[in-house]
Write an enzyme that holds these catalytic residues in place. Structure first.
Site, PDB file in Angstrom:
ATOM      1  N   HIS A 169     -14.605  -5.767  -7.325  1.00 39.17           N
ATOM      2  CA  HIS A 169     -13.565  -6.688  -6.876  1.00 39.17           C
ATOM      3  C   HIS A 169     -13.501  -6.650  -5.353  1.00 39.17           C
ATOM      4  CE1 HIS A 169     -11.094  -6.764 -10.893  1.00 39.17           C
ATOM      5  NE2 HIS A 169     -12.374  -7.094 -11.043  1.00 39.17           N
ATOM      6  N   GLU A 189     -11.082  -6.165  -3.290  1.00 40.79           N
ATOM      7  CA  GLU A 189     -10.340  -5.038  -2.711  1.00 40.79           C
ATOM      8  C   GLU A 189     -11.160  -3.751  -2.791  1.00 40.79           C
ATOM      9  OE1 GLU A 189      -9.319  -7.109  -5.116  1.00 40.79           O
ATOM     10  OE2 GLU A 189      -7.169  -7.540  -4.964  1.00 40.79           O
ATOM     11  N   CYS A 199      -5.447  -6.242  -9.015  1.00 43.74           N
ATOM     12  CA  CYS A 199      -5.358  -5.869 -10.431  1.00 43.74           C
ATOM     13  C   CYS A 199      -5.019  -4.377 -10.515  1.00 43.74           C
ATOM     14  CB  CYS A 199      -6.686  -6.183 -11.128  1.00 43.74           C
ATOM     15  SG  CYS A 199      -7.997  -5.002 -10.720  1.00 43.74           S
ATOM     16  N   CYS A 216      -7.656  -2.104  -8.832  1.00 36.81           N
ATOM     17  CA  CYS A 216      -7.617  -2.147  -7.369  1.00 36.81           C
ATOM     18  C   CYS A 216      -6.314  -1.539  -6.852  1.00 36.81           C
ATOM     19  CB  CYS A 216      -7.769  -3.581  -6.871  1.00 36.81           C
ATOM     20  SG  CYS A 216      -9.404  -4.264  -7.219  1.00 36.81           S
TER      21      CYS A 216
END
Ligand SMILES: [Zn+2]
Length: 148
Positions: free
Chosen positions: A43, A45, A71, A74
């Protein structure tokens, strides 16, 4: 947020994040979501954290700005890293409501359950005029049966 959106537009999936120095406001790192079949953890992040920590940057002096609410994966990584603040555009609940698969647990809920260091400051719903269109377009593409 415009810098994070630029990263989002560069990736297969429209998620982008940048790392901003809390003192100067300078963007010091950025990443897109680079998830491929073999690595579901890439992801934006996570990628920006990996890039920053590889350079020895202290998360306590930096703010992560993400086009979407982090999420739970993260969020956990950002909390473990001790990031100073988290700013995001579109909420995970909004993205899920558009029909894009999400684990729509709010960042602040994850943070509330953390007993780690000082909690980061959190600002959500920032510049959704820039970020919502990313996810509306993604939802339209999904409805038409194409990935991304
Ligand atoms: Zn994530």
């Amino acid at each position: 947020m415009p810098a994070a959106v630029a990263y989002a537009r560069s990736g297969r999936w429209p998620f982008g994040a940048v790392l901003v120095a809390a003192d100067s406001g300078e963007v010091v790192a950025g990443a897109a979501n680079t998830v491929q079949d073999e690595d579901p953890t890439a992801h934006a992040e996570m990628n920006v954290l990996r890039s920053a920590t590889a350079r020895g940057l202290s998360m306590a002096r930096h703010v992560v700005v993400s086009t979407a609410e982090p999420c739970p994966m993260c969020a956990g990584a950002l909390l473990w890293a001790g990031v100073r603040a988290v700013v995001f555009g579109t909420s995970s609940a909004r993205i899920a409501a558009l029909g894009v698969p999400q684990i729509a647990l709010p960042f602040e809920t994850v943070a509330r359950h953390s007993t780690l260091g000082p909690h980061p400051a959190v600002g959500g719903g920032v510049r959704t005029d820039l970020t919502d269109p990313l996810y509306r377009a993604m939802a339209r593409r999904r409805r038409r049966g194409r990935a991304g």
